[in-house]
Design an enzyme around this catalytic site. Structure first.
Site: not given
Length: 297
Positions: A26, A65, A253-256
């Site tokens: 997204g 991220s 960054g937030v994904g990892e």
């Protein structure tokens, strides 16, 4: 990685963002939100166009991220450039100073004189007429962020351990994370939930199993252990926002990061419940009982 982006005004009054990043979880939605915020228009008026390295501005890897942190900053700069060009175009058309103008929805108007306005669509048409003296609005932006903005994640896990079988059942998880600034909160929550689920998979289920001949025994998803909905506890997420001075609008960054602490939190919870310290992953019933026997001597 460095990144670049383009923001151009279309004939129908919408804007197109050209980026080299694919829509990873997204990210295109958030890039459109960044451009819309800068331009002062509704996000629905922003279109995203992505391509490969032959057709789109350089964006680096769509992973790690970093897409919003790097490409988002380039998009922000491209939108700022396009906004300045749009205001200069409107100033010439309305015969006023750029400083006296504001973008309101789908038009550019003179502050304090709302009757003196022109639609963004009409301004776009001015730049596309034969013989026009107005250049097209074509904003360009670049970024080369060479400083990291680390994200910090803390998790608390509650488990139940079956004393007879050694099976560990997660009962609840609280994930607290510094995300810089949550530009798209729904997406951020989804990323953290996904990270926790991956962490639980690493902690309790996932492993590569080889037979005595060195052949991988669980080489397909039919055999490889992954958590399903029935295996998951309620996951509560709390966001901490300490804006980064480098990311767009303070983003980090937030994904990892949410993948990292889960397994350790589960192992600590098992040790707290049973006194048994399991130092390897995953913490299967067999692994638990091996650790128990080693501890008993």
């Amino acid at each position: 990685e460095p990144a670049a982006a383009v923001c151009r005004l279309n004939g129908d009054g919408t804007f197109t963002l050209q980026v080299g990043a694919v829509d990873l979880t997204g990210t295109h939605t958030t890039l459109a939100m960044i451009a819309a915020e800068v331009l002062g228009v509704d996000p629905d008026r922003i279109r995203i166009q992505s391509g490969d390295t032959e057709n789109a501005p350089f964006a680096g890897t769509s992973a790690g991220s970093k897409v919003i942190y790097t490409v988002g900053r380039a998009v922000q700069a491209a939108a700022e450039d396009a906004r300045q060009q749009l205001l200069e175009l409107a100033a010439g058309h309305l015969e006023t100073a750029v400083a006296d103008l504001e973008i309101r929805g789908d038009e550019v108007a003179v502050r304090g004189a709302p009757a003196r306005s022109v639609s963004i669509r009409e301004l776009a048409r001015l730049t596309m007429r034969y013989g026009s003296g107005y250049a097209p609005v074509y904003g360009r932006g670049r970024s080369a962020i060479d400083r990291r903005s680390p994200a910090f994640a803390v998790q608390v896990v509650k488990v139940r351990v079956d004393a007879g079988t050694g099976r560990v059942e997660p009962l609840a998880c609280l994930a607290v994370q510094d995300v810089g600034r949550a530009l798209n909160p729904a997406e951020v929550y989804g990323q953290i939930h996904g990270g926790v689920v991956q962490g639980l998979g690493r902690a309790l289920f996932e492993q590569l199993v080889y037979d005595e001949y060195g052949t991988l025994a669980n080489a397909s998803l039919m055999d490889y252990g992954l958590p399903v909905a029935a295996d998951l506890p309620p996951i509560e997420v709390e966001l901490v926002e300490v804006p980064s001075p480098h990311g767009p609008f303070g983003e980090k960054g937030v994904g990892e990061p949410p993948v990292v602490p889960t397994a350790a939190a589960v192992a600590n919870a098992v040790a707290d419940a049973t006194g048994v310290r399991v130092s390897g992953l995953p913490i299967t019933p067999e692994a638990f009982w091996r650790a128990y026997r080693e501890q008993q001597g």
